[in-house]
Write a protein that holds these residues in place. Structure first.
Motif, short mmCIF file in Angstrom:
data_model
loop_
_atom_site.label_atom_id
_atom_site.label_comp_id
_atom_site.label_asym_id
_atom_site.label_seq_id
_atom_site.Cartn_x
_atom_site.Cartn_y
_atom_site.Cartn_z
N SER A 199 0.80 -1.14 -0.02
CA SER A 199 0.02 -0.01 0.08
C SER A 199 0.47 1.11 0.16
O SER A 199 0.63 2.16 -0.94
N LYS A 200 1.68 1.25 0.82
CA LYS A 200 2.88 2.29 0.99
C LYS A 200 3.43 2.53 -0.31
O LYS A 200 3.66 3.60 -0.97
N LEU A 201 4.13 1.45 -1.15
CA LEU A 201 4.78 1.44 -2.24
C LEU A 201 3.93 2.24 -3.44
O LEU A 201 4.26 3.12 -4.15
N LEU A 202 2.57 1.82 -3.52
CA LEU A 202 1.60 2.20 -4.40
C LEU A 202 1.43 3.87 -4.18
O LEU A 202 1.55 4.32 -5.11
N LYS A 203 1.22 4.15 -2.84
CA LYS A 203 0.91 5.47 -2.54
C LYS A 203 1.92 6.26 -3.10
O LYS A 203 2.06 7.54 -3.53
N THR A 204 3.41 5.86 -2.77
CA THR A 204 4.38 6.72 -2.78
C THR A 204 4.56 6.66 -4.32
O THR A 204 4.93 7.99 -4.86
N ARG A 205 4.56 6.02 -5.14
CA ARG A 205 4.57 5.86 -6.58
C ARG A 205 3.53 7.01 -7.09
O ARG A 205 3.85 7.78 -8.02
N ASN A 206 2.44 6.54 -6.84
CA ASN A 206 1.27 7.66 -7.07
C ASN A 206 1.42 9.17 -6.85
O ASN A 206 1.10 9.92 -7.66
N GLN A 207 2.14 9.42 -5.86
CA GLN A 207 2.45 10.85 -5.31
C GLN A 207 3.41 11.35 -6.36
O GLN A 207 3.43 12.33 -6.83
N ILE A 208 4.57 10.43 -6.67
CA ILE A 208 5.62 11.05 -7.65
C ILE A 208 5.08 11.15 -8.99
O ILE A 208 5.42 12.00 -9.55
N LEU A 209 4.20 10.28 -9.33
CA LEU A 209 3.54 10.43 -10.80
C LEU A 209 2.56 11.65 -10.90
O LEU A 209 2.48 12.27 -11.83
#
Length: 153
Positions: free
Chosen positions: A133-143
């Motif tokens: 969950s943290k990995l997806l959220k982090t990546r989405n914030q960068i995107l």
């Protein structure tokens, strides 16, 4: 099977968001900390239907190889990758994009199942679901930051 759902609102057009999400070069750059590297199959550029990417990743304390295939592709609304080979018993990641009031809503539906029966379920409950969950959220914030920067520039 575990489901992680992440919704991200982005102040950018749907095509920009869709293309960033399927850009292997951007993906690798955005997750440098986990050392995700496309090592075979499609390794650069934008993924498309039937593309296969073999990833070398460093998650959960060990290096692993995941072979993923793009099994559904409807630009700029959805693309789906599923596991062909790797350490997950099951893996399906639906990348969904919707337009709403001149913004894009990016929805990740990440379904997965770990091997190892009861032990796998315990490991998922205690660690993997939170980590992913943290990995997806982090990546989405960068995107989101990149997509919104593209609009401003």
């Amino acid at each position: 099977m575990t489901l992680i759902k992440v919704e991200t609102q982005i102040n950018a057009d749907i095509k920009t968001c869709f293309d960033l999400a399927r850009d292997l070069d951007f993906y690798q750059q955005s997750l440098k900390h986990s050392k995700e590297i496309a090592i075979s199959g499609k390794t650069t550029g934008l993924v498309d239907l039937d593309d296969i990417v073999i990833w070398e990743t460093s998650h959960l304390g060990y290096v692993q190889h995941l072979t993923l295939k793009i099994v559904d592709f409807q630009s700029p609304k959805i693309f789906v990758d599923e596991i062909v080979n790797g350490s997950f018993k099951a893996y399906r990641h639906e990348h969904i994009f919707e337009e709403e009031n001149d913004k894009t809503i990016m929805i990740d539906l990440f379904y997965y199942e770990l091997p190892y029966g009861v032990f796998g379920k315990f490991l998922d409950w205690i660690y993997v679901k939170g980590y992913m969950s943290k990995l997806l959220k982090t990546r989405n914030q960068i995107l989101r930051a990149k997509a919104e920067q593209v609009i401003v520039a």
